[in-house]
Scaffold this active site. Structure first.
Site: not given
Ligand SMILES: *Cc1c(COP(=O)(O)O)cnc(C)c1O
Length: 463
Positions: A114
């Site tokens: 993110k």
């Molecule tokens: C947020 C997150 C996801 C899922 O991301 P999406 O927005 O659902 O595609 C997967 N893995 C980690 C480590 C995350 O922080």
């Protein structure tokens, strides 16, 4: 020429990049998408090969930002966003077997993918606010990863205050400290005596209160924001350029459909992709959809990959818009059905269209642990549990995924020390910058799950 964005539900004003970024959700409840998709040729892709990340990002983002951000501003924002990454390649790729590579997206300040989008969004927000003279208040609920990434991205920024609500007993020690050890007067970690759902309900209720929304100029940074998707498209180009002109298969662990949609968006711009594999944990709403065309939420169950413990895939609406031949009315009608009946189905033709590009697999906790152990014993590489869901799906779907296969590695394994210990008997070390953060004093406030008390706290801090 300035690119315009329209809503998946077809009843909101068309906006430019600035408008779409500041709005987040469209006024008709839909999500913003570009009206036309800029195209990149095989030659464009070849020219990106082995270029620094910021250079690739400049080329990919240029047609989306033209008329809104100057070239100089875009370069400055990208350079600042990725200066905080621990690896000079920003998203390096590691080979884990003959046909499979891990694209590491976790070298940002909070060790999860993110950061790639939010570090850029933080700077872009600040730039737009400086231009307009506005102030905003970002408020969000988190079970762990999103809150810390948002706080790290917005800490110390001008004209922005941030409040992140988290369940007092929810996040792991590392996740909590990533929120409470940030030393910036404009970010506030709020522990709530309640569950994640309580936090979420308070945030929603504040957003739905028009006077409160106006008083604080409330803004959201969740994955419905188009700029997050746009920023994530870049690493799909980085990976594909490495193998160009050969098309590649991408495996994406996802819950919200945000990360994998960024790949699909890159493909719509001309990126050569054989297939996208959607990998889910026991919360398998997406896997079930690609099997039977029916979208139906069930209760959320906790798993070893907690950031994918999601049953409402908000970004799926962006794919649905294409499956509905870009009819906002058709999307609105499916969303109404979802609201009224708790489910909707697409036609066999629509499902067929989706399956041209996507396949999916579900991976349970036992296989997640097994995959962490297998890969570690095969080549010494340590996968975090989310990335392990992806690699397990890649192996399960091997016959559907032509070589080469790129699995998105979404978090640093040191973020989940207990799970890694269970799988392979050791605890990976935290990178130095994060270990140093963990030593700082924690700053948080504990409040009851009571909207009035939380609003009073916000008023004290923002005035
Ligand atoms: C947020 C997150 C996801 C899922 O991301 P999406 O927005 O659902 O595609 C997967 N893995 C980690 C480590 C995350 O922080």
């Amino acid at each position: 020429m300035t690119l315009l964005y329209h809503s998946t539900r077809g009843a909101a004003p068309e906006l430019d990049l600035r408008g779409a970024t500041m709005a987040g959700l469209a006024s008709d409840g839909g999500l913003y998408l570009p009206k036309t998709w800029p195209q990149f040729s095989a030659g464009d892709l070849a020219a990106m090969k082995n270029k620094p990340y910021v250079e690739v990002a400049m080329r990919v983002l240029a047609p989306f930002t033209a008329g809104v951000l100057t070239e100089d501003t875009l370069r400055r924002l990208l350079t600042e966003a990725y200066a905080s990454f621990a690896d000079p390649e920003i998203t390096p790729m590691k080979k884990i077997d003959e046909r499979t590579h891990a694209l590491e997206l976790f070298h940002g300040p909070t060790l999860a993918f993110k950061d790639v989008a939010l570090q850029l969004l933080g700077g872009v927000f600040e730039h737009f606010l400086n231009e307009s003279g506005e102030r905003i208040t970002v408020i969000g609920a988190t079970s762990g990863d999103t809150g810390s990434a948002a706080m790290a991205a917005l800490a110390g920024r001008k004209n922005v205050n941030v409040f992140i609500l988290y369940p007092q007993k929810g996040p792991s020690d590392i996740q909590r400290k990533q929120m409470t050890c940030i030393d910036a007067p404009n970010v506030h970690a709020v522990a709530v005596e309640g569950t994640f759902d309580d936090c979420q309900a308070i945030v929603k209720s504040l957003f739905n209160d028009a006077p409160v929304r106006a008083k604080y100029n409330l803004a959201a940074v969740n994955s419905i924001n188009w700029l997050r998707i746009l920023a994530q498209m870049v690493y799909y180009f980085v990976a594909a350029a490495r193998f160009a002109p050969k098309p590649i298969s991408f495996v994406v662990p996802t819950g919200n459909f945000g990360n994998v949609f960024a790949g699909y968006a890159a493909m719509k711009c001309g990126l050569p992709v054989s297939k996208f594999a959607v990998a889910s944990n026991r919360n398998d709403i997406l896997t079930r959809f690609f099997a039977n065309g029916r979208m139906k939420a069930e209760g959320v169950q906790s798993s070893l990959s907690p950031s994918m413990d999601i049953q409402v895939s908000s970004n799926f609406e962006r794919l649905l818009f294409d499956l509905c031949d870009q009819s906002g009315a058709a999307v609105q009608s499916l969303m109404d059905t979802m609201r009224d009946k708790g489910e909707f189905s697409v036609t066999p033709q629509q499902l067929g269209k989706a399956r041209q590009y996507f396949t999916a697999a579900k991976v349970d906790d036992a296989l997640t642990l097994q995959t962490i152990a297998d890969v570690y014993h095969e080549c010494g590489y340590v996968l975090d549990p989310h990335s392990a869901v992806g690699v397990a799906a890649a192996r399960q779907l091997a016959r559907e995924l032509p070589d080469p296969v790129v699995c998105l590695a979404c978090a640093h394994p040191a973020k989940f020390p207990d799970t890694i210990h269970r799988a392979i008997g050791l605890r990976p070390a935290l990178p130095d910058a994060v270990a140093a953060l963990m030593q700082k004093p924690e700053r948080t406030v504990l409040l009851p799950a009571d909207r009035t008390k939380i609003e009073r706290f916000m008023a004290e801090k923002v005035g």
